[in-house]
Design a protein around this motif. Structure first.
Motif, PDB file in Angstrom:
ATOM      1  N   LYS A 215       0.812  -1.210   0.000  1.00 56.74           N
ATOM      2  CA  LYS A 215       0.000   0.000   0.000  1.00 56.74           C
ATOM      3  C   LYS A 215       0.846   1.261   0.000  1.00 56.74           C
ATOM      4  CE  LYS A 215      -3.687   2.344   2.556  1.00 56.74           C
ATOM      5  NZ  LYS A 215      -4.543   2.316   3.776  1.00 56.74           N
ATOM      6  N   ASP A 216       1.906   1.270   0.800  1.00 56.97           N
ATOM      7  CA  ASP A 216       2.736   2.474   0.908  1.00 56.97           C
ATOM      8  C   ASP A 216       3.403   2.822  -0.417  1.00 56.97           C
ATOM      9  OD1 ASP A 216       2.081   2.733   3.563  1.00 56.97           O
ATOM     10  OD2 ASP A 216       3.897   1.741   4.307  1.00 56.97           O
ATOM     11  N   SER A 217       3.927   1.802  -1.109  1.00 57.86           N
ATOM     12  CA  SER A 217       4.614   2.074  -2.376  1.00 57.86           C
ATOM     13  C   SER A 217       3.627   2.524  -3.450  1.00 57.86           C
ATOM     14  CB  SER A 217       5.403   0.848  -2.844  1.00 57.86           C
ATOM     15  OG  SER A 217       4.538  -0.230  -3.169  1.00 57.86           O
ATOM     16  N   VAL A 218       2.428   1.950  -3.443  1.00 59.44           N
ATOM     17  CA  VAL A 218       1.397   2.351  -4.410  1.00 59.44           C
ATOM     18  C   VAL A 218       0.971   3.791  -4.150  1.00 59.44           C
ATOM     19  CG1 VAL A 218      -0.993   1.971  -5.153  1.00 59.44           C
ATOM     20  CG2 VAL A 218       0.545   0.017  -4.837  1.00 59.44           C
ATOM     21  N   GLU A 219       0.757   4.142  -2.891  1.00 55.43           N
ATOM     22  CA  GLU A 219       0.360   5.507  -2.552  1.00 55.43           C
ATOM     23  C   GLU A 219       1.450   6.501  -2.912  1.00 55.43           C
ATOM     24  OE1 GLU A 219      -0.720   5.423   1.551  1.00 55.43           O
ATOM     25  OE2 GLU A 219      -2.750   4.627   1.157  1.00 55.43           O
ATOM     26  N   MET A 220       2.706   6.105  -2.768  1.00 51.18           N
ATOM     27  CA  MET A 220       3.814   6.979  -3.136  1.00 51.18           C
ATOM     28  C   MET A 220       3.773   7.289  -4.630  1.00 51.18           C
ATOM     29  SD  MET A 220       7.924   6.360  -2.778  1.00 51.18           S
ATOM     30  CE  MET A 220       7.805   4.848  -3.749  1.00 51.18           C
ATOM     31  N   MET A 221       3.527   6.271  -5.455  1.00 44.53           N
ATOM     32  CA  MET A 221       3.472   6.488  -6.891  1.00 44.53           C
ATOM     33  C   MET A 221       2.301   7.383  -7.268  1.00 44.53           C
ATOM     34  SD  MET A 221       3.757   3.760 -10.022  1.00 44.53           S
ATOM     35  CE  MET A 221       2.120   3.092  -9.904  1.00 44.53           C
ATOM     36  N   GLN A 222       1.189   7.229  -6.548  1.00 42.74           N
ATOM     37  CA  GLN A 222       0.009   8.036  -6.852  1.00 42.74           C
ATOM     38  C   GLN A 222       0.164   9.486  -6.423  1.00 42.74           C
ATOM     39  OE1 GLN A 222      -3.364   5.890  -5.268  1.00 42.74           O
ATOM     40  NE2 GLN A 222      -3.177   4.235  -6.769  1.00 42.74           N
ATOM     41  N   LEU A 223       1.195   9.773  -5.626  1.00 44.16           N
ATOM     42  CA  LEU A 223       1.519  11.172  -5.326  1.00 44.16           C
ATOM     43  C   LEU A 223       2.069  11.864  -6.568  1.00 44.16           C
ATOM     44  CD1 LEU A 223       3.278  10.898  -1.830  1.00 44.16           C
ATOM     45  CD2 LEU A 223       0.996  11.819  -2.296  1.00 44.16           C
ATOM     46  N   TYR A 224       2.634  11.071  -7.466  1.00 50.57           N
ATOM     47  CA  TYR A 224       3.255  11.619  -8.675  1.00 50.57           C
ATOM     48  C   TYR A 224       2.344  11.548  -9.894  1.00 50.57           C
ATOM     49  CZ  TYR A 224       7.790  11.778  -6.302  1.00 50.57           C
ATOM     50  OH  TYR A 224       8.831  12.068  -5.439  1.00 50.57           O
ATOM     51  N   PHE A 225       1.356  10.639  -9.859  1.00 47.63           N
ATOM     52  CA  PHE A 225       0.512  10.439 -11.036  1.00 47.63           C
ATOM     53  C   PHE A 225      -0.965  10.422 -10.679  1.00 47.63           C
ATOM     54  CE2 PHE A 225       4.600   8.572 -12.144  1.00 47.63           C
ATOM     55  CZ  PHE A 225       4.818   9.062 -13.425  1.00 47.63           C
ATOM     56  N   ASP A 226      -1.755  11.035 -11.532  1.00 44.74           N
ATOM     57  CA  ASP A 226      -3.202  10.963 -11.414  1.00 44.74           C
ATOM     58  C   ASP A 226      -3.629   9.554 -11.817  1.00 44.74           C
ATOM     59  OD1 ASP A 226      -5.965  11.078 -11.753  1.00 44.74           O
ATOM     60  OD2 ASP A 226      -5.927  13.121 -12.522  1.00 44.74           O
ATOM     61  N   ILE A 227      -4.361   8.870 -10.956  1.00 42.79           N
ATOM     62  CA  ILE A 227      -4.747   7.486 -11.211  1.00 42.79           C
ATOM     63  C   ILE A 227      -5.593   7.353 -12.475  1.00 42.79           C
ATOM     64  CG2 ILE A 227      -6.879   7.504  -9.833  1.00 42.79           C
ATOM     65  CD1 ILE A 227      -6.027   4.680  -8.837  1.00 42.79           C
ATOM     66  N   GLU A 228      -6.276   8.428 -12.864  1.00 45.52           N
ATOM     67  CA  GLU A 228      -7.093   8.384 -14.078  1.00 45.52           C
ATOM     68  C   GLU A 228      -6.217   8.383 -15.331  1.00 45.52           C
ATOM     69  OE1 GLU A 228     -10.311   7.823 -14.103  1.00 45.52           O
ATOM     70  OE2 GLU A 228     -10.202   7.758 -11.907  1.00 45.52           O
ATOM     71  N   ASN A 229      -5.014   8.965 -15.244  1.00 45.20           N
ATOM     72  CA  ASN A 229      -4.075   8.956 -16.373  1.00 45.20           C
ATOM     73  C   ASN A 229      -3.189   7.721 -16.373  1.00 45.20           C
ATOM     74  OD1 ASN A 229      -4.945  11.456 -17.278  1.00 45.20           O
ATOM     75  ND2 ASN A 229      -3.396  12.586 -16.121  1.00 45.20           N
ATOM     76  N   LEU A 230      -2.964   7.176 -15.204  1.00 45.58           N
ATOM     77  CA  LEU A 230      -2.033   6.068 -15.049  1.00 45.58           C
ATOM     78  C   LEU A 230      -2.587   4.804 -15.703  1.00 45.58           C
ATOM     79  CD1 LEU A 230       0.729   5.870 -13.574  1.00 45.58           C
ATOM     80  CD2 LEU A 230      -0.513   4.909 -11.623  1.00 45.58           C
ATOM     81  N   PRO A 231      -1.818   4.158 -16.583  1.00 42.99           N
ATOM     82  CA  PRO A 231      -2.288   2.921 -17.225  1.00 42.99           C
ATOM     83  C   PRO A 231      -2.555   1.821 -16.196  1.00 42.99           C
ATOM     84  CG  PRO A 231      -0.394   3.822 -18.394  1.00 42.99           C
ATOM     85  CD  PRO A 231      -0.511   4.585 -17.119  1.00 42.99           C
ATOM     86  N   ASN A 232      -3.481   0.913 -16.515  1.00 43.26           N
ATOM     87  CA  ASN A 232      -3.811  -0.147 -15.563  1.00 43.26           C
ATOM     88  C   ASN A 232      -2.640  -1.085 -15.309  1.00 43.26           C
ATOM     89  OD1 ASN A 232      -3.912  -1.779 -17.922  1.00 43.26           O
ATOM     90  ND2 ASN A 232      -6.104  -1.350 -18.148  1.00 43.26           N
ATOM     91  N   GLU A 233      -1.661  -1.103 -16.229  1.00 42.61           N
ATOM     92  CA  GLU A 233      -0.448  -1.890 -15.990  1.00 42.61           C
ATOM     93  C   GLU A 233       0.315  -1.374 -14.775  1.00 42.61           C
ATOM     94  OE1 GLU A 233      -1.315  -2.472 -20.341  1.00 42.61           O
ATOM     95  OE2 GLU A 233      -1.447  -0.837 -18.892  1.00 42.61           O
ATOM     96  N   PHE A 234       0.057  -0.113 -14.411  1.00 46.32           N
ATOM     97  CA  PHE A 234       0.703   0.500 -13.248  1.00 46.32           C
ATOM     98  C   PHE A 234      -0.295   0.780 -12.125  1.00 46.32           C
ATOM     99  CE2 PHE A 234       3.293   1.547 -16.940  1.00 46.32           C
ATOM    100  CZ  PHE A 234       4.566   1.206 -16.512  1.00 46.32           C
ATOM    101  N   GLY A 235      -1.423   0.074 -12.170  1.00 50.21           N
ATOM    102  CA  GLY A 235      -2.416   0.220 -11.119  1.00 50.21           C
ATOM    103  C   GLY A 235      -3.381   1.362 -11.309  1.00 50.21           C
ATOM    104  N   GLY A 236      -3.399   1.971 -12.495  1.00 55.69           N
ATOM    105  CA  GLY A 236      -4.297   3.086 -12.754  1.00 55.69           C
ATOM    106  C   GLY A 236      -5.554   2.660 -13.484  1.00 55.69           C
ATOM    107  N   ASN A 237      -6.293   3.650 -13.967  1.00 59.50           N
ATOM    108  CA  ASN A 237      -7.570   3.379 -14.620  1.00 59.50           C
ATOM    109  C   ASN A 237      -7.535   3.530 -16.139  1.00 59.50           C
ATOM    110  OD1 ASN A 237      -8.703   2.944 -12.088  1.00 59.50           O
ATOM    111  ND2 ASN A 237      -9.368   5.081 -11.866  1.00 59.50           N
TER     112      ASN A 237
END
Length: 289
Positions: A215-237
């Protein structure tokens, strides 16, 4: 306290500006592409990479100018390296990170060639392309590295990794803001330990491992990227779709932009779909998929 902080920031800024002037004086008169390359922002990156030591920054910058004069990264054209990108192993994303930085997506599983020289040349071209697509006032880019399906068969040799790291650190200092290694397999840790030996401490701090179940590492990445832009390969939408023909069209347009900026006389050339690219710059839309 607020006034003291403001004065300190002002003093720091003045000291940095003075260092830039000192470095510019140290490297002497420049002309042509060297002059275009050595902006104040560029000099500041080299100073930052050498802890604001002017003499060390000068030596580093002079080595880069020598490298650029022989390697000529600004003259690499997409049609020369396009075969390296057929699988989408490295591509420029259609979205930015939260800071507006250009994003490069790397997918080691998609490695499709074995020539170290051609792989490096391809990556250098992508770096140059990412730089010309940086937002105004932005000097750094972000990397997303997807380790889905990664195996020893698709990994680059340590020697090639070492050469890539050398070029990145020596000739593109302070260009990397952050690099997220998403879901690397356990055996990659041994490979990374060997590669980390070649990383300077500042670069190593920018490399972040992200695991979907952490959870911590995923939340860290989401500080840098909008989950709506982030590809699902990286846990985004978003959906990551690499269309080589479309990407080739955009890269060819950017080649024209680069040539115009550098004052290189370009002739139209054919891209994969039979269309020619004329020497007229065309804007590239940056949007989420």
């Amino acid at each position: 306290m607020f006034l003291r902080r403001r004065h300190t920031q002002k003093d720091d800024s003045e000291q940095r500006d003075a260092k830039v002037i000192e470095l510019r004086t140290a490297i002497g008169p420049l002309s042509g592409r060297c002059s275009l390359f050595c902006t104040d922002a560029c000099l500041m990156r080299y100073l930052e990479a050498r802890n604001w030591n002017v003499d060390k920054a000068r030596k580093m910058l002079e080595e880069t100018l020598k490298w650029r004069s022989t390697y000529k990264p600004e003259e690499i054209r997409w049609h020369e390296v396009a075969h390296e990108g057929e699988t989408g192993k490295v591509s420029r994303a259609s979205f930015h990170d939260r800071q507006g930085r250009t994003v490069l997506i790397l997918r080691p599983e998609m490695q499709n060639t074995t020539s170290a020289e051609n792989n490096i040349r391809y990556l250098v071209h992508l770096l140059e392309n990412a730089i010309i697509n940086l937002s105004e006032g932005q000097e750094q880019m972000s990397w997303l590295i997807d380790f889905t399906g990664f195996s020893l068969n698709t990994s680059v040799p340590i020697r090639t990794a070492r050469d890539i790291i050398y070029i990145l650190q020596s000739h593109y200092p302070e260009r990397l803001a952050i690099a997220f290694l998403y879901n690397p397999p356990r055996f990659f840790e041994a490979f990374y330990k060997a590669v980390r030996y070649f990383l300077d401490p500042k670069t190593a701090q920018k490399v972040k491992f992200v695991y979907p179940k952490n959870k911590d590492s995923v939340e860290m990445m989401q500080l840098y990227f909008d989950i709506e832009n982030l590809p699902n390969e990286f846990g985004g939408n978003a959906t990551l779709k690499y269309d080589h023909e479309e990407f080739s069209r955009l890269m060819a347009q950017d080649d024209v932009k680069t040539a115009k900026f550098c004052g290189i006389d370009e002739k139209p050339y054919q891209i994969g779909n039979g269309h020619s690219v004329a020497p007229e710059p065309a804007p590239i839309a940056q949007q989420a998929s």
